[in-house]
Design a protein around this motif. Structure first.
Motif, short mmCIF file in Angstrom:
data_model
loop_
_atom_site.label_atom_id
_atom_site.label_comp_id
_atom_site.label_asym_id
_atom_site.label_seq_id
_atom_site.Cartn_x
_atom_site.Cartn_y
_atom_site.Cartn_z
N THR A 282 44.27 -0.48 42.80
CA THR A 282 43.97 -1.91 42.64
C THR A 282 43.68 -2.23 41.18
O THR A 282 44.20 -3.20 40.61
CB THR A 282 42.76 -2.30 43.50
OG1 THR A 282 43.05 -2.01 44.87
CG2 THR A 282 42.44 -3.78 43.36
N PHE B 298 50.14 -5.09 46.92
CA PHE B 298 50.11 -5.03 45.46
C PHE B 298 50.94 -6.14 44.82
O PHE B 298 50.62 -6.60 43.73
CB PHE B 298 50.54 -3.64 44.98
CG PHE B 298 49.54 -2.57 45.31
CD1 PHE B 298 48.25 -2.63 44.78
CD2 PHE B 298 49.84 -1.53 46.16
CE1 PHE B 298 47.30 -1.67 45.08
CE2 PHE B 298 48.91 -0.56 46.48
CZ PHE B 298 47.63 -0.63 45.93
N LEU C 172 48.57 -9.07 44.82
CA LEU C 172 47.64 -8.96 43.69
C LEU C 172 48.33 -9.37 42.39
O LEU C 172 47.73 -10.06 41.55
CB LEU C 172 47.12 -7.53 43.57
CG LEU C 172 46.13 -7.05 44.63
CD1 LEU C 172 45.72 -5.61 44.34
CD2 LEU C 172 44.91 -7.94 44.69
N PRO D 106 39.29 -1.57 47.61
CA PRO D 106 39.36 -1.37 46.15
C PRO D 106 39.42 0.10 45.78
O PRO D 106 38.77 0.95 46.39
CB PRO D 106 38.04 -2.01 45.66
CG PRO D 106 37.63 -2.93 46.75
CD PRO D 106 38.10 -2.30 48.03
#
Length: 206
Positions: free
Chosen positions: A25, A164, A167, A21
């Motif tokens: 993020t 990413f 995410l 993190p």
């Protein structure tokens, strides 16, 4: 075989670092939840471009320049810290605003704005290059063929974008947006506070 083992070790260590993190993020998650999947993927692409730029700089000796001209490194570091504090302020300032509905047909400007934010965030943090340089020195041979240098940059690009983008897919769905809508005030305050702390750490951590 030695080259393959070195590249495999680099891929694992770099992926673990990317997944830890940090401000990247926070920004990608917030972009995906607020502006939708397209904006999140553009932010992921921007993170990849910034990381590849720093990786290339580490491969080709920018660390030597930073070591020789310390003021240049300090300028990058302070600039990055100020940018993180600015992002934190914007999150905290708009924490109470309602979450806008994602509109893919009208959100192109916002999506590219997220791309620019992410790219500036990645390029304003010279610690990315310092980290890249340290793992390159630790894991890669001193004299590399050109194909290996290209492979190193490809590994960085794939790791950065894959993580990413994942995410983005997780946090741009309607379930995630509904959760974000309900808890936006406190999540934005938490993420804004986290960015502010990371900005201060970047400013004062040598």
């Amino acid at each position: 075989m030695e080259y393959v083992a070195a590249l495999a070790g680099l891929a694992v260590v770099h992926l673990l670092a990317v997944a830890s993190p940090g401000p990247s993020t926070v920004l990608v998650v917030q972009t995906a939840a607020v502006a939708g999947r397209r904006a999140g993927l553009l932010a992921a692409f921007a993170m990849m471009l910034g990381a590849v730029a720093w990786a290339a700089a580490a491969l080709y000796g920018l660390q030597i320049l930073f070591a020789r001209f310390e003021w240049l490194y300090v300028a990058f570091r302070i600039g990055g810290a100020l940018y993180l504090l600015y992002l934190a302020w914007m999150l905290l300032r708009h924490a109470g605003a309602p979450l806008p509905e994602a509109d893919p047909s009208a959100g192109r400007g916002g999506a590219w704005q997220g791309f620019l934010k992410a790219l500036l965030l990645q390029l304003s943090n010279p610690k990315v290059m310092v980290f890249m340089g340290s793992i390159f020195v630790s894991l890669l041979p001193a004299q590399m063929p050109s194909w290996m240098e290209a492979t190193v940059l490809a590994i960085v690009a794939v790791n950065e974008f894959s993580w990413f983008a994942l995410l983005t897919l997780l946090f741009s769905g309607e379930t995630a947006r509904a959760f974000y809508r309900r808890t936006k005030l406190w999540l934005d305050r938490f993420m804004g506070g986290a960015l502010a702390l990371l900005g201060l750490k970047l400013a004062f951590d040598r």
